[in-house]
Design an enzyme around this catalytic site. Structure first.
Site, PDB file in Angstrom:
ATOM      1  CG  ASP A 139      -2.477   1.334   1.495  1.00  0.00           C
ATOM      2  OD1 ASP A 139      -2.910   0.430   0.471  1.00  0.00           O
ATOM      3  OD2 ASP A 139      -2.001   1.881   0.659  1.00  0.00           O
ATOM      4  CG  ASP A 188     -12.147   3.834  -5.194  1.00  0.00           C
ATOM      5  OD1 ASP A 188     -12.718   3.674  -6.169  1.00  0.00           O
ATOM      6  OD2 ASP A 188     -11.805   5.729  -4.749  1.00  0.00           O
ATOM      7  CG  ASP A 225     -18.602  -3.003  -0.771  1.00  0.00           C
ATOM      8  OD1 ASP A 225     -16.892  -2.408  -1.639  1.00  0.00           O
ATOM      9  OD2 ASP A 225     -19.178  -1.479  -1.042  1.00  0.00           O
TER      10      ASP A 225
END
Length: 223
Positions: free
Chosen positions: A72, A121, A157
């Site tokens: 990250d 994202d 999701d």
């Protein structure tokens, strides 16, 4: 900068399980993860855009004979994963602070056995497609570093990103779709996730979101 964030950056500077700019291994670890960092020949699993490292740490507890690397760009996030791994005395965990576009500086081709993307994202607008971490450009990058028959996982999701990713992977002749579900926690695939829940997934669940998952295997074509 808040005091807590400053403490996390200071943690990364001294943490042995964090590799970031300014540390010796940052420019020398490429192709040597097993030899130099983990000091074993175990398979390597990489979580890209790992955030706070919940999946990296959670899976490393379940699979002590696998080496896990969380990647990250946000130092304050990976500091939390780093500290958790240290608190649990996990020696099979590393965190690399860099952007995904710079994987070539840290990994040799076919150095990775599995790649995870967990709640990236979704970048839903048309003009954002080039930034989606499952577009063809990024899949082609992952192919370089995955071993033949290496595994790619996506957990999200976002129904939009899930459908988009399914379409892209199905159209790629070098990926074989192994499993997928649009409702992970009400499927037989749930067991393989050990109920590891990220911070954001907990928020999604509280809002009634359904979790989607897919798993694909890379079959490299002979050149």
């Amino acid at each position: 900068m808040s005091r807590k964030k400053q403490h996390r950056f200071e943690h990364n500077i001294i943490a042995d399980n964090v590799i970031e700019r300014g540390k010796e291994l940052y420019t020398s670890i490429k192709g040597k993860w097993n030899e130099v960092f983990f000091k074993n020949s175990n398979p390597i699993t990489v979580e890209l855009a790992c955030g706070k490292g919940e999946y990296t740490v959670g899976l490393s507890k379940q699979f002590p004979d696998v080496n896990f690397i969380g990647v990250d760009i946000k130092g304050d996030r990976i500091a939390r994963g780093s500290k958790k791994a240290m608190d649990l005395n996990l020696s099979n965990v590393a965190f690399l602070r860099t952007g995904i576009q710079y994987l070539d500086e840290f990994f040799e081709p076919e150095e990775i056995d599995e790649i995870w993307l967990v709640h990236p994202d979704p970048q839903p607008r048309d003009k954002e497609e080039k930034r989606r971490l499952t577009n063809q450009k990024f899949l082609d990058i992952y192919k370089i570093y995955l071993k033949n028959e290496g595994i790619f996982h996506l957990k999200t999701d976002s129904e939009f990103l899930f459908d988009y990713s399914l379409e892209v992977i199905k159209a790629d002749p070098e990926f074989e779709l192994l499993d997928y579900t649009d409702d992970l926690y009400n499927s037989d695939l749930r067991e393989g996730h050990f109920d590891i829940v990220t911070h954001y997934e907990k928020l999604f669940n509280e809002k009634g979101a359904t979790i989607h998952y897919l798993k694909a295997k890379l079959i490299k074509k002979a050149s």
